[in-house]
Design a protein around this motif. Structure first.
Motif, PDB file in Angstrom:
ATOM      1  N   GLU A  58      -1.864 -13.587 -16.811  1.00  0.00           N
ATOM      2  CA  GLU A  58      -1.411 -14.508 -15.765  1.00  0.00           C
ATOM      3  C   GLU A  58      -0.763 -13.683 -14.665  1.00  0.00           C
ATOM      4  O   GLU A  58       0.453 -13.521 -14.630  1.00  0.00           O
ATOM      5  N   PRO A  59      -1.553 -13.132 -13.733  1.00  0.00           N
ATOM      6  CA  PRO A  59      -1.010 -12.184 -12.771  1.00  0.00           C
ATOM      7  C   PRO A  59       0.047 -12.737 -11.805  1.00  0.00           C
ATOM      8  O   PRO A  59       0.873 -12.001 -11.321  1.00  0.00           O
ATOM      9  N   GLY A  60       0.060 -14.018 -11.504  1.00  0.00           N
ATOM     10  CA  GLY A  60       1.068 -14.586 -10.614  1.00  0.00           C
ATOM     11  C   GLY A  60       0.951 -14.067  -9.195  1.00  0.00           C
ATOM     12  O   GLY A  60      -0.089 -13.604  -8.755  1.00  0.00           O
ATOM     13  N   VAL A  61       2.060 -14.138  -8.469  1.00  0.00           N
ATOM     14  CA  VAL A  61       2.076 -13.642  -7.090  1.00  0.00           C
ATOM     15  C   VAL A  61       2.679 -12.250  -7.060  1.00  0.00           C
ATOM     16  O   VAL A  61       3.378 -11.838  -7.978  1.00  0.00           O
TER      17      VAL A  61
ATOM     18  N   ALA B 244       0.801  -0.206  -0.078  1.00  0.00           N
ATOM     19  CA  ALA B 244       2.082  -0.842  -0.378  1.00  0.00           C
ATOM     20  C   ALA B 244       2.342  -0.853  -1.887  1.00  0.00           C
ATOM     21  O   ALA B 244       1.412  -0.888  -2.694  1.00  0.00           O
ATOM     22  N   GLU B 245       3.605  -0.822  -2.238  1.00  0.00           N
ATOM     23  CA  GLU B 245       3.999  -0.947  -3.648  1.00  0.00           C
ATOM     24  C   GLU B 245       4.225  -2.428  -3.926  1.00  0.00           C
ATOM     25  O   GLU B 245       5.211  -3.017  -3.480  1.00  0.00           O
ATOM     26  N   TRP B 246       3.287  -3.034  -4.631  1.00  0.00           N
ATOM     27  CA  TRP B 246       3.332  -4.466  -4.909  1.00  0.00           C
ATOM     28  C   TRP B 246       4.189  -4.732  -6.136  1.00  0.00           C
ATOM     29  O   TRP B 246       4.042  -4.083  -7.168  1.00  0.00           O
ATOM     30  N   ILE B 247       5.063  -5.705  -6.013  1.00  0.00           N
ATOM     31  CA  ILE B 247       5.945  -6.123  -7.106  1.00  0.00           C
ATOM     32  C   ILE B 247       5.400  -7.441  -7.623  1.00  0.00           C
ATOM     33  O   ILE B 247       5.235  -8.405  -6.868  1.00  0.00           O
ATOM     34  N   THR B 248       5.138  -7.503  -8.913  1.00  0.00           N
ATOM     35  CA  THR B 248       4.539  -8.699  -9.497  1.00  0.00           C
ATOM     36  C   THR B 248       5.611  -9.662 -10.008  1.00  0.00           C
ATOM     37  O   THR B 248       6.707  -9.242 -10.367  1.00  0.00           O
ATOM     38  N   SER B 249       5.272 -10.927 -10.023  1.00  0.00           N
ATOM     39  CA  SER B 249       6.209 -11.958 -10.468  1.00  0.00           C
ATOM     40  C   SER B 249       6.200 -12.131 -11.983  1.00  0.00           C
ATOM     41  O   SER B 249       7.009 -12.874 -12.520  1.00  0.00           O
TER      42      SER B 249
END
Length: 81
Positions: free
Chosen positions: A34-37, A23-28
């Motif tokens: 601070e990687p976030g969700v 999957a292509e993950w989109i970061t917040s």
């Protein structure tokens, strides 16, 4: 939900069939410290994971659940008191 009601997992039939491996993950956030969700769209469902633990669990939302979650976040439902 009352004490006598049980939560129904309406995604049980699909949960083990969804493959978020490629999957292509989109970061917040753009801050690598601070990687976030992160979210990804797979087969009509939305997955959300902790960017600090990408091999950890993935929460799965239907489009309707995702819309309700986003609206709740916009309305401050998840803000700390």
């Amino acid at each position: 939900m009352s004490e006598n009601e049980e939560a129904i997992d309406d995604k049980a039939h699909i949960r083990d069939k969804l493959d978020f491996t490629n999957a292509e993950w989109i970061t917040s956030t753009e801050d690598e410290d601070e990687p976030g969700v992160e979210i990804a769209f797979v087969d009509g469902y939305i997955g959300m994971r902790n960017g600090a633990d990408p091999d950890g669990p993935v929460l799965v939302f239907t489009p309707e659940e995702w819309d309700a979650f986003v609206e709740g976040a916009k309305d401050g439902e998840f803000d700390e008191p």
